[in-house]
Design an enzyme around this catalytic site. Structure first.
Site, PDB file in Angstrom:
ATOM      1  NE  ARG A 148     -42.325  16.738  -3.604  1.00  0.00           N
ATOM      2  CZ  ARG A 148     -42.561  17.314  -2.477  1.00  0.00           C
ATOM      3  NH1 ARG A 148     -43.195  18.370  -2.720  1.00  0.00           N
ATOM      4  NH2 ARG A 148     -41.838  17.002  -1.621  1.00  0.00           N
ATOM      5  CE  LYS A 172     -43.782  13.172  -2.464  1.00  0.00           C
ATOM      6  NZ  LYS A 172     -42.802  12.459  -1.956  1.00  0.00           N
ATOM      7  CG  HIS A 255     -37.359  14.266  -8.717  1.00  0.00           C
ATOM      8  ND1 HIS A 255     -38.766  14.780  -8.213  1.00  0.00           N
ATOM      9  CD2 HIS A 255     -36.906  13.837  -7.558  1.00  0.00           C
ATOM     10  CE1 HIS A 255     -38.927  14.760  -6.957  1.00  0.00           C
ATOM     11  NE2 HIS A 255     -37.798  14.177  -6.464  1.00  0.00           N
ATOM     12  NE  ARG A 258     -38.286  17.942  -5.347  1.00  0.00           N
ATOM     13  CZ  ARG A 258     -39.112  18.664  -4.135  1.00  0.00           C
ATOM     14  NH1 ARG A 258     -39.553  19.850  -4.319  1.00  0.00           N
ATOM     15  NH2 ARG A 258     -39.234  18.196  -2.794  1.00  0.00           N
ATOM     16  CG  HIS A 281     -37.642  17.884   1.500  1.00  0.00           C
ATOM     17  ND1 HIS A 281     -36.411  18.126   1.306  1.00  0.00           N
ATOM     18  CD2 HIS A 281     -38.239  17.305   0.433  1.00  0.00           C
ATOM     19  CE1 HIS A 281     -36.054  17.437   0.208  1.00  0.00           C
ATOM     20  NE2 HIS A 281     -37.289  17.053  -0.379  1.00  0.00           N
ATOM     21  CE1 TYR A 290     -31.158  17.209  -3.945  1.00  0.00           C
ATOM     22  CE2 TYR A 290     -32.475  17.600  -1.933  1.00  0.00           C
ATOM     23  CZ  TYR A 290     -32.356  17.098  -3.314  1.00  0.00           C
ATOM     24  OH  TYR A 290     -33.493  16.627  -3.924  1.00  0.00           O
TER      25      TYR A 290
END
Length: 309
Positions: A148, A172, A255, A258, A281, A290
């Site tokens: 990210r 995150k 992004h 990514r 994730h 995806y």
């Protein structure tokens, strides 16, 4: 309620380890509602934070032309704040829980064609200026490790283990993960650090640096100047400029690199669980999107699993 907002943000920072970006977004989303009641900066009583106020705030968001995703983010912030106030005894109940989230359009990740991306990176590698070396290393590392933009600008020199070809990433919620670094990305990093004259920098020095704010921020700083980390906005501009010829000249974002990292791994047969770990994730559901953009993966899965394929 403004005092409650400050206490909420303090808890978010200390306990939930919210990033500066998250804290700013929560302050903005909750603060706008409080401003609807009494004007900017004026005190607001707890009983004024009710369902009618939040519904009015949602209508204001849509009237101003904000997307459903923006309204959904605001509602999530209101709910988090409301739960905090209930827990602290400021509110008897959270009125935001009675509001439904706006229906969001399904958006598939945008990926870049593998051949076009490789060609763009190879062209940049042939450029001779130090800024190009920095930008190539930035692009290669983002694509190599699926970063990210917030993770990229937060990297420090000590996060890179050149011998093991591994990178420590703070994602995150400040959750850390370790991700591999590809050979081309590592070689580009070595050339960039040599060109910048920073091969012996301190471990806590930003990995990707730019000039002073009053100069062109995309330029490299002088070797003896203080190292300043690139901002997310600067990285976005660099990616858009350096990859302008990819994907039909449409604006390319960090992004998208990514997304391309994940989709290209999936096309090559990588396990979905492994991609989840590499992306950082928390839920596999975030990674499964995806599979909707990887037709090769679906075709291969069908041919391997169906008895009549």
């Amino acid at each position: 309620m403004r005092e409650a907002l400050e206490a909420f943000l303090e808890e978010l920072k200390a306990v939930r380890r919210g990033s500066a970006h998250t804290l700013a977004a929560y302050r903005r989303d909750v603060g706008r509602v409080l401003d609807l009641v009494a004007g900017a900066g004026r005190p607001v009583r707890a009983e004024q934070w009710d369902r009618a106020l939040l519904e009015r705030a949602l209508r204001e968001r849509f009237r101003a032309g904000h997307a459903a995703s923006s309204a959904a983010r605001s509602l999530a912030a209101w709910r988090s704040f409301g739960k905090f106030c209930v827990r602290r005894g400021i509110l008897a109940a959270d009125p935001a829980q009675a509001l439904a989230f706006p229906r969001l359009p399904r958006r598939l990740p945008r990926t870049l064609p593998r051949v076009d991306l490789n060609d763009a990176l190879d062209r940049l590698a042939r450029a001779g200026d130090p800024a190009a070396a920095r930008d190539l290393a930035l692009l290669e590392l983002t694509y190599s490790s699926g970063l990210r933009v917030s993770e990229l600008v937060g990297l420090r020199r000590g996060d890179l283990d050149r011998g093991a070809r591994l990178l420590r990433v703070r994602g995150k919620g400040r959750k850390e993960r370790v991700t591999p670094v590809g050979e081309r990305a590592l070689a580009a990093l070595e050339r960039y650090l040599a060109a910048a004259g920073r091969t012996a920098g301190a471990r806590d020095e930003p990995l990707f640096t730019g000039g002073a704010p009053r100069r062109a921020p995309a330029a490299l700083p002088a070797p003896d100047a203080p190292a300043r980390a690139l901002s997310p906005r600067t990285v976005q501009r660099l990616v858009r400029r350096r990859l302008a010829q990819v994907a039909g000249g449409l604006g390319v974002t960090p992004h998208a690199l990514r997304h391309s990292f994940a989709s290209h791994l999936l096309d090559a047969g990588a396990d979905l669980r492994a991609i989840q770990e590499l992306l950082g994730h928390a839920s596999l559901a975030s990674t499964q999107v995806y599979t909707h953009v990887s037709r090769k993966h679906l075709q291969r899965a069908y041919e391997q699993a169906h008895p009549r394929a």
